[in-house]
Design an enzyme around this catalytic site. Sequence first.
Site, PDB file in Angstrom:
ATOM      1  N   GLY A  53       0.855  -1.129  -0.079  1.00  0.00           N
ATOM      2  CA  GLY A  53      -0.074  -0.006  -0.052  1.00  0.00           C
ATOM      3  C   GLY A  53       0.977   1.351   0.046  1.00  0.00           C
ATOM      4  N   GLY A 113      -0.551   4.905  -1.234  1.00  0.00           N
ATOM      5  CA  GLY A 113      -1.614   5.358  -0.624  1.00  0.00           C
ATOM      6  C   GLY A 113      -1.307   6.732   0.130  1.00  0.00           C
ATOM      7  N   ASP A 162       0.747  -9.026  -5.192  1.00  0.00           N
ATOM      8  CA  ASP A 162      -0.808  -8.690  -4.633  1.00  0.00           C
ATOM      9  C   ASP A 162      -0.777  -9.075  -3.138  1.00  0.00           C
ATOM     10  OD1 ASP A 162      -3.448  -9.087  -4.061  1.00  0.00           O
ATOM     11  OD2 ASP A 162      -4.107  -8.492  -5.966  1.00  0.00           O
ATOM     12  N   TYR A 210     -15.644  -2.137   6.527  1.00  0.00           N
ATOM     13  CA  TYR A 210     -14.239  -1.704   6.512  1.00  0.00           C
ATOM     14  C   TYR A 210     -14.022  -1.723   8.070  1.00  0.00           C
ATOM     15  CZ  TYR A 210     -10.582   2.036   6.946  1.00  0.00           C
ATOM     16  OH  TYR A 210      -9.466   2.573   7.437  1.00  0.00           O
ATOM     17  N   LYS A 212     -11.258  -3.921  10.233  1.00  0.00           N
ATOM     18  CA  LYS A 212     -10.607  -3.375  11.464  1.00  0.00           C
ATOM     19  C   LYS A 212     -10.402  -4.229  12.652  1.00  0.00           C
ATOM     20  CE  LYS A 212      -7.969  -0.660   8.483  1.00  0.00           C
ATOM     21  NZ  LYS A 212      -6.925  -1.056   7.924  1.00  0.00           N
TER      22      LYS A 212
HETATM   23  C1  AKB Z   1     -11.848   6.356   6.191  1.00  0.00           C
HETATM   24  O1  AKB Z   1     -12.697   7.405   6.328  1.00  0.00           O
HETATM   25  O2  AKB Z   1     -12.395   5.387   5.672  1.00  0.00           O
HETATM   26  C2  AKB Z   1     -10.429   6.466   6.700  1.00  0.00           C
HETATM   27  C3  AKB Z   1     -10.371   6.092   8.201  1.00  0.00           C
HETATM   28  C4  AKB Z   1     -10.806   6.907   9.163  1.00  0.00           C
HETATM   29  O3  AKB Z   1      -9.760   5.053   8.334  1.00  0.00           O
HETATM   30  N1  AKB Z   1      -9.761   7.699   6.379  1.00  0.00           N
END
Ligand code: AKB
Length: 316
Positions: A8, A11, A50, A139, A143
């Site tokens: 990454g 980024g 990858d 997401y 996490k």
């Molecule tokens: C997002 O907004 O998805 C990211 C984060 C806060 O992890 N910037």
Amino acid sequence: MKRIFVTGAFGLVGSDLVPQLAKKYGKKNVIVLGNKTIGKHFHGVLAKGDVRDKKTLEKIIKQYNISEVYHLAGLLSVGGEKNPDLAWDVNINGLRNILDLARDYKLKVFWPSSIAAFGPTTPKQKTPQHTVLEPTTIYGVTKLSGELMCQYYFLRWGVDVRSLRYPGLIGYQAPPGDGTTEYSVHIFYGLLKELKYSCFLKADARLPMMYIDDAIRGTMALMDAPAQKISIRTSYNFGSINFAPRELVSEIKKLYPAFICTYNPHPIKQRIAESWPQSIDDSQARKDWGWKHEYNLAKMTKVMINGLEKKLKVKR
Ligand code: AKB
């Protein structure tokens, strides 16, 4: 000398971190993961692959005799909602590959978590290190799962993996990613390109934020800290400033009074923002390994504008 592998790398974090790592450890000791398109113009050691392809990762680790990994590759909150399967595949399977290889080749690992690991049932103000974690985005789910996986690999196999719950990060080296806090980067492009910006969050959507230089310094300090100082093996709360779009706009207007921001909240992005904390209690990071931020809202705004004016070659 350490041999460092960064995924990454192109980024928001990687674009600022890789040059700092190269400065500290030497360009030839920082190996960056790219593919056919990503990294084409990179002047350094580029390995193609990858993060979901464990065999290729293993080959790279052996070929370059890697000792440390900054595993930054992953989808963000908005991108994750567009393709939850892909978010799970890249964020979870990519991390598992790195953790397995870290166990097998005794690698030290940095992996970023996020304020997205929290959810609507988490206390919003000065969110504590140990609290309710019920994220409502894919997401955030990756996490939180990732945090627990990191802790498991540490407890079960002694993998030295360290992590920070990044707030919204603001920088100008890389274009903004597909996240929710990224309005705070897009806004500067809107300012310099057309003196206006249509914000996808409400004016009062307060979120924890951080200027990228603070984030890079904190990340490197965490990785440099002696292992006995690391008491959190899930992920550290990591804070500095917090603000709402309205406050960022008034700071920008001090330098560019003609700037106009309108608010057109996007339903999904606004809902995500409302599910996250507004400020973070990061006292554990401050106590354990001396975390201290340097940028406030005014300083960050000035540096962003100066940096982006140079990058975009515009001066209004
Ligand atoms: C997002 O907004 O998805 C990211 C984060 C806060 O992890 N910037």
